[in-house]
Design a protein around this motif. Structure first.
Motif, short mmCIF file in Angstrom:
data_model
loop_
_atom_site.label_atom_id
_atom_site.label_comp_id
_atom_site.label_asym_id
_atom_site.label_seq_id
_atom_site.Cartn_x
_atom_site.Cartn_y
_atom_site.Cartn_z
N ILE A 17 0.85 -1.25 -0.08
CA ILE A 17 -0.11 0.04 0.03
C ILE A 17 0.81 1.23 -0.01
O ILE A 17 1.72 1.41 0.92
N LYS A 18 0.65 1.76 -1.14
CA LYS A 18 1.77 3.08 -1.23
C LYS A 18 0.87 4.49 -1.39
O LYS A 18 -0.24 4.15 -1.80
N HIS A 19 1.45 5.69 -1.22
CA HIS A 19 0.87 7.00 -1.77
C HIS A 19 1.25 6.92 -3.21
O HIS A 19 2.28 6.72 -3.52
N ALA A 20 0.58 7.66 -3.84
CA ALA A 20 0.79 8.07 -5.48
C ALA A 20 0.10 9.30 -5.68
O ALA A 20 -0.68 10.16 -5.18
N VAL A 21 0.89 10.01 -6.68
CA VAL A 21 0.16 11.17 -7.49
C VAL A 21 -0.26 10.84 -9.03
O VAL A 21 0.29 10.53 -9.62
N VAL A 22 -1.39 11.41 -9.22
CA VAL A 22 -2.09 11.26 -10.49
C VAL A 22 -1.34 11.83 -11.44
O VAL A 22 -1.19 13.22 -11.25
N VAL A 23 -0.63 11.35 -12.64
CA VAL A 23 -0.09 12.42 -13.47
C VAL A 23 -0.72 12.61 -14.96
O VAL A 23 -0.60 13.26 -15.62
N ARG A 70 -6.66 15.80 -22.97
CA ARG A 70 -6.99 14.28 -22.68
C ARG A 70 -6.09 13.28 -22.85
O ARG A 70 -5.28 13.41 -24.01
N PHE A 71 -5.46 12.55 -22.09
CA PHE A 71 -4.63 11.48 -22.18
C PHE A 71 -5.22 10.03 -22.66
O PHE A 71 -6.35 10.08 -22.45
N ASP A 72 -4.53 9.19 -23.21
CA ASP A 72 -4.88 7.78 -23.53
C ASP A 72 -5.38 6.83 -22.18
O ASP A 72 -5.95 5.91 -22.44
N ASP A 73 -4.54 7.32 -21.28
CA ASP A 73 -4.71 6.33 -20.13
C ASP A 73 -4.56 6.92 -18.67
O ASP A 73 -4.47 8.28 -18.86
N ASN A 74 -4.88 6.31 -17.89
CA ASN A 74 -4.65 6.95 -16.17
C ASN A 74 -3.32 6.54 -15.72
O ASN A 74 -3.13 5.33 -15.89
N ALA A 75 -2.71 7.30 -15.34
CA ALA A 75 -1.32 7.16 -14.76
C ALA A 75 -0.91 7.64 -13.62
O ALA A 75 -1.45 8.80 -13.34
N CYS A 76 0.03 7.01 -12.78
CA CYS A 76 0.44 7.94 -11.36
C CYS A 76 1.98 7.51 -11.29
O CYS A 76 2.48 6.40 -11.98
N ALA A 77 2.49 8.37 -10.40
CA ALA A 77 3.77 8.11 -10.00
C ALA A 77 3.66 7.99 -8.39
O ALA A 77 3.24 8.73 -7.65
N LEU A 78 4.43 6.71 -7.98
CA LEU A 78 4.54 6.61 -6.59
C LEU A 78 5.46 7.46 -5.75
O LEU A 78 6.34 8.00 -6.22
N ILE A 79 4.85 7.69 -4.55
CA ILE A 79 5.65 8.69 -3.77
C ILE A 79 5.81 8.11 -2.19
O ILE A 79 4.96 7.28 -1.91
N GLY A 80 6.50 8.40 -1.51
CA GLY A 80 6.59 8.29 -0.04
C GLY A 80 5.79 8.91 0.73
O GLY A 80 5.03 9.98 0.19
N LYS A 81 5.33 8.82 1.97
CA LYS A 81 4.54 9.54 2.97
C LYS A 81 4.81 11.05 2.79
O LYS A 81 4.35 11.61 3.18
N ASN A 82 6.25 11.11 2.98
CA ASN A 82 6.96 12.61 2.98
C ASN A 82 6.71 13.15 1.70
O ASN A 82 6.88 14.63 1.88
#
Length: 128
Positions: A63-69, A84-96
């Motif tokens: 279980i991680k935090h992420a930011v929608v890009v 509009r983009f072709d897909d939904n994507a995110c980048a994983l981040i730490g709790k900080n």
């Protein structure tokens, strides 16, 4: 389900919570995800062992935090442009708030700059 575009080791994640407390997550929103699929090194790994994943910062089920890009939903900017983009994507981040990966593959939305995610913008190759 979202694609993970950083090199933290995850390829597919599932969103379980939106920390913005609204209905849908938009570009730049922080979400909580569960890792569904990870990258494997394959047969060309040193040592020849298959199924052994090295260099990944995450495991399946983490279980991680992420930011929608990127989002597939159309978004209208203040200048009137609709993106509009072709897909939904995110980048994983730490709790900080620091990204887990050191590189982001693909294009990310420029709305990250408005929401103070400049570290993710600097890791990405292109932004729209």
């Amino acid at each position: 389900m979202l694609n993970c575009v950083d090199n933290s080791g995850a390829t597919l994640v599932e969103c379980v919570a939106n920390l913005r407390m609204k209905r849908h997550a938009k570009i730049g929103d922080r979400i909580i995800v569960v890792v569904q699929k990870i990258r494997s090194l394959g047969d060309n790994s040193p040592g020849g062992a298959t199924g052994v994943v090295g260099g990944n910062r995450v495991k399946r089920g983490d279980i991680k935090h992420a930011v929608v890009v990127r989002t597939a939903k159309k978004l209208q900017r203040k200048d009137g442009m609709v993106i509009r983009f072709d897909d939904n994507a995110c980048a994983l981040i730490g709790k900080n708030g620091e990204p887990l990966g050191t590189r982001i593959n693909g294009i990310v939305g420029a709305e990250l700059r408005d929401k103070q995610w400049s570290k993710i913008l600097s890791l990405a190759g292109m932004h729209a």
